[in-house]
Design a protein around this motif. Structure first.
Motif, PDB file in Angstrom:
ATOM      1  N   ALA A 174       0.828  -1.207   0.000  1.00 31.45           N
ATOM      2  CA  ALA A 174       0.000   0.000   0.000  1.00 31.45           C
ATOM      3  C   ALA A 174       0.865   1.260   0.000  1.00 31.45           C
ATOM      4  O   ALA A 174       0.517   2.264  -0.640  1.00 31.45           O
ATOM      5  CB  ALA A 174      -0.930  -0.007   1.207  1.00 31.45           C
ATOM      6  N   ARG A 175       1.993   1.218   0.691  1.00 31.21           N
ATOM      7  CA  ARG A 175       2.891   2.370   0.715  1.00 31.21           C
ATOM      8  C   ARG A 175       3.467   2.633  -0.679  1.00 31.21           C
ATOM      9  O   ARG A 175       3.561   3.784  -1.122  1.00 31.21           O
ATOM     10  CB  ARG A 175       4.021   2.114   1.727  1.00 31.21           C
ATOM     11  CG  ARG A 175       5.152   3.127   1.706  1.00 31.21           C
ATOM     12  CD  ARG A 175       4.693   4.543   1.991  1.00 31.21           C
ATOM     13  NE  ARG A 175       5.819   5.476   2.010  1.00 31.21           N
ATOM     14  CZ  ARG A 175       5.712   6.785   1.836  1.00 31.21           C
ATOM     15  NH1 ARG A 175       4.520   7.331   1.643  1.00 31.21           N
ATOM     16  NH2 ARG A 175       6.781   7.554   1.869  1.00 31.21           N
ATOM     17  N   GLN A 178       0.684   4.202  -2.701  1.00 26.90           N
ATOM     18  CA  GLN A 178       0.470   5.619  -2.402  1.00 26.90           C
ATOM     19  C   GLN A 178       1.362   6.500  -3.271  1.00 26.90           C
ATOM     20  O   GLN A 178       0.917   7.510  -3.836  1.00 26.90           O
ATOM     21  CB  GLN A 178       0.755   5.894  -0.927  1.00 26.90           C
ATOM     22  CG  GLN A 178       0.617   7.360  -0.545  1.00 26.90           C
ATOM     23  CD  GLN A 178       1.566   7.776   0.566  1.00 26.90           C
ATOM     24  OE1 GLN A 178       2.589   7.110   0.798  1.00 26.90           O
ATOM     25  NE2 GLN A 178       1.242   8.868   1.245  1.00 26.90           N
ATOM     26  N   PHE A 363      -3.199   0.273  -1.969  1.00 25.13           N
ATOM     27  CA  PHE A 363      -3.357   1.637  -1.461  1.00 25.13           C
ATOM     28  C   PHE A 363      -4.811   2.087  -1.510  1.00 25.13           C
ATOM     29  O   PHE A 363      -5.378   2.538  -0.505  1.00 25.13           O
ATOM     30  CB  PHE A 363      -2.489   2.597  -2.274  1.00 25.13           C
ATOM     31  CG  PHE A 363      -2.759   4.048  -1.974  1.00 25.13           C
ATOM     32  CD1 PHE A 363      -2.494   4.570  -0.716  1.00 25.13           C
ATOM     33  CD2 PHE A 363      -3.294   4.886  -2.943  1.00 25.13           C
ATOM     34  CE1 PHE A 363      -2.756   5.911  -0.423  1.00 25.13           C
ATOM     35  CE2 PHE A 363      -3.553   6.218  -2.669  1.00 25.13           C
ATOM     36  CZ  PHE A 363      -3.284   6.732  -1.404  1.00 25.13           C
ATOM     37  N   GLU A 367      -6.779   2.874   1.820  1.00 27.63           N
ATOM     38  CA  GLU A 367      -6.838   4.313   2.063  1.00 27.63           C
ATOM     39  C   GLU A 367      -8.270   4.828   2.126  1.00 27.63           C
ATOM     40  O   GLU A 367      -8.583   5.725   2.913  1.00 27.63           O
ATOM     41  CB  GLU A 367      -6.070   5.051   0.959  1.00 27.63           C
ATOM     42  CG  GLU A 367      -5.954   6.548   1.166  1.00 27.63           C
ATOM     43  CD  GLU A 367      -4.962   6.934   2.263  1.00 27.63           C
ATOM     44  OE1 GLU A 367      -4.757   8.139   2.481  1.00 27.63           O
ATOM     45  OE2 GLU A 367      -4.385   6.015   2.892  1.00 27.63           O
ATOM     46  N   LEU A 560      -2.725   7.291   5.024  1.00 24.75           N
ATOM     47  CA  LEU A 560      -1.458   7.687   4.403  1.00 24.75           C
ATOM     48  C   LEU A 560      -1.506   9.093   3.822  1.00 24.75           C
ATOM     49  O   LEU A 560      -0.540   9.848   3.917  1.00 24.75           O
ATOM     50  CB  LEU A 560      -1.073   6.687   3.307  1.00 24.75           C
ATOM     51  CG  LEU A 560      -0.725   5.277   3.789  1.00 24.75           C
ATOM     52  CD1 LEU A 560      -0.432   4.354   2.605  1.00 24.75           C
ATOM     53  CD2 LEU A 560       0.471   5.306   4.732  1.00 24.75           C
TER      54      LEU A 560
END
Length: 573
Positions: A174-175, A178, A363, A367, A560
């Motif tokens: 997910a990071r 982003q 993400f 998110e 995030l």
């Protein structure tokens, strides 16, 4: 009990050779032909309403949707034995288990008057067969006529959402997602990102009726169409879809026209515009969806002759993805992150568009997961809604009929309906169509019955995602509610000022040309799945108050958020 019900009630009104479904233990359906073989004391006779049926106004549902039964008319149901899916909805006919009402707490439906039907008759076949185009129908449906039903107990509330209802995405992936989401490296001309049209500051959208894609400058309502050779050639034909809760496990269709859905048709897990050329290994519907804006000329790919990505896409849709993947994996920071986050990736050179799609899905899916609205509190523990929102809730699930389509935990049946929104913009239709119209679902299925039908949107956090409709026709939620109550009256009163379109002088001529085609306007007005409902202005305000109660308390506090910088070094919108 079921045997007596069948013998003394159903057999007098329904053709025994056809029969209706009988639910055993609330889990499995068996044919009605020998209802007495179902376990004693455990069965309930029910009409089975498929999840994808186009329900008419006034039809009473047994499970998640709360719909009044006044004037119930036509109900579709399957007679084929099948497992009961969570999305299926049942119409009970007054048969209860000992010691309580029907499963789900929906209460009993009493048949005050049932019109005699000499036989059930087949009403046609629809659906995709072995091939996407022109396949034979997958289901045979039958119709029964019901009238005079009265509700003896209130309908059940929708089940609350929990974290377990979502796909468990990887945090490290997910990071990466982003950063990629806001990195313009994924566009053909390196001048637009996913985040440009789905920005945190605008609730995951762009705040426009029809977006200004590749070539535009700026953000949201302040975005301008560019100038010179870089100026946009047309608006994006549809409103930017909201991203809320797309990681929910129940989501089964993407895009306004549903052109992406799970399927074994092409051996890659999806039925999509890329057909057999969509790569294998994409872990979710959301991962597959993330790839298509990169190949769209007016969204991210750019115009012919401007870059190598659009040139490859014009040869074949999948040929642009390897070019974008190479751009990403050759940036050292991205390469290292992919090796660390994906177990099967040992060197950056192994990164493909599949890993990029899966990272973007991780993400987006985490998110924009949000389910802490006042309505969720009301469902979970009975926390009262404000007075106006409670009145709106009763209208929504009652006489206004909103819950016929906006039902289930995400407030959408994920089906397709023609609601008669006023048309404008470049349209999205089949190739060679000379009219700048949007034919909706028909563009994906080539089925005339799907003309002008669009997917029902989720209503969670709807107050954050204006403008509304597949073309963003209304910037004010109250106007959208008024339209859904009486589409023909709203069409007659609509003006372009109710939309939110940045001025593009060289596109003004085409923006509203469809409105001058009287024959096309008449066709669109004739394709309507809604019946008018009388709402006062106070009713509209109350329904909007209920919709506001679907907004999460932490919706604007995302885990995030927007990154300040991205590994490519390109500017972040």
């Amino acid at each position: 009990m079921v045997y007596l019900f069948r013998r003394h009630f159903l057999d007098h009104f329904l053709d025994r050779d056809r029969g209706v479904g009988v639910a055993s233990d609330g889990a499995e359906l068996v044919p009605e032909e020998r209802a007495d073989e179902v376990g004693s004391g455990q069965a309930e006779a029910r009409f089975i309403v498929p999840a994808d049926a186009r329900l008419r106004a006034g039809v009473a549902l047994h499970r998640r949707a709360e719909v009044p039964v006044e004037g119930a008319d036509v109900v579709l149901f399957d007679t084929k034995p099948q497992r009961v899916h969570d999305a299926d909805q049942f119409l009970g006919l007054g048969i209860a288990r000992a010691g309580g009402g029907p499963e789900g707490g929906a209460g009993l439906f009493k048949a005050a008057l049932l019109h005699q039907v000499a036989r059930l008759f087949q009403i046609g076949q629809r659906g995709r067969g072995e091939h996407k185009r022109g396949g034979k129908g997958a289901k045979k449906r039958h119709v029964g006529l019901l009238c005079g039903l009265t509700l003896a107990a209130p309908a059940a509330l929708a089940q609350p959402i929990t974290a377990e209802d979502f796909i468990a995405f990887d945090a490290d992936q997910a990071r990466i997602g982003q950063l990629l989401f806001y990195d313009k490296i994924l566009s053909g001309n390196r001048n637009i990102s996913c985040g440009t049209c789905h920005h945190h500051d605008m609730g995951g959208t762009d705040g426009l009726s029809l977006g200004i894609g590749e070539g535009g400058v700026g953000l949201g309502p302040d975005r301008v169409p560019g100038d010179g050779a870089d100026a946009i050639r047309k608006r994006i034909p549809r409103n930017a879809p909201a991203l809320w809760n797309l990681g929910h496990k129940d989501v089964r269709v993407m895009f306004h026209d549903g052109r992406l859905e799970p399927s074994d048709l092409y051996g890659n897990g999806f039925d999509s515009p890329a057909e057999e050329w969509l790569p294998q290994g994409l872990g979710s519907l959301l991962a597959a969806q993330a790839l298509f804006p990169m190949t769209a000329q007016f969204e991210m790919a750019g115009n012919t002759g401007e870059n190598e990505v659009i040139g490859a896409v014009h040869d074949r849709i999948d040929l642009g993805w390897p070019i974008l993947a190479k751009r990403v994996r050759t940036i050292p920071e991205y390469g290292e992150m992919f090796v660390a986050a994906f177990d099967h990736i040992e060197t950056p050179g192994q990164v493909t568009i599949v890993e990029i799609g899966n990272a973007l899905a991780a993400f987006i899916g985490t998110e924009w997961a949000n389910y802490d609205s006042p309505y969720d509190d009301f469902v979970r523990d009975g926390t009262p809604l404000p007075a106006a929102a409670e009145r709106g809730r009763q209208l929504f699930f009652g006489t206004a009929g909103c819950a016929q389509c906006h039902n289930g935990p995400l407030f959408t049946d994920q089906a397709f309906h023609a609601v008669g929104l006023p048309a404008f913009g470049p349209g999205r239709t089949r190739q060679w169509d000379p009219i700048p119209r949007d034919v909706g679902r028909m563009g994906a299925t080539d089925d005339l019955e799907d003309a002008y039908r669009f997917r029902t949107p989720s209503l969670r956090n709807v107050t954050l995602t204006a403008p509304y409709g597949h073309n963003g026709v209304y910037a004010d939620l109250r106007d959208m509610v008024r339209h859904m109550a009486d589409p023909l009256a709203a069409r007659a009163e609509w003006t372009p000022e109710k939309a939110r379109l940045p001025d593009v002088p060289w596109l003004q001529e085409i923006d509203f040309v469809i409105q001058t085609d009287t024959l096309e306007m008449a066709r669109q007005a004739a394709f309507l799945d809604l019946r008018p409902v009388t709402l006062s202005e106070g009713d509209v305000d109350d329904i909007v108050a209920f919709l506001e109660a679907l907004t999460g308390k932490t919706a604007l506090q995302r885990p995030l958020g927007r990154p300040e910088t991205v590994p490519s070094g390109l500017p972040v919108d």
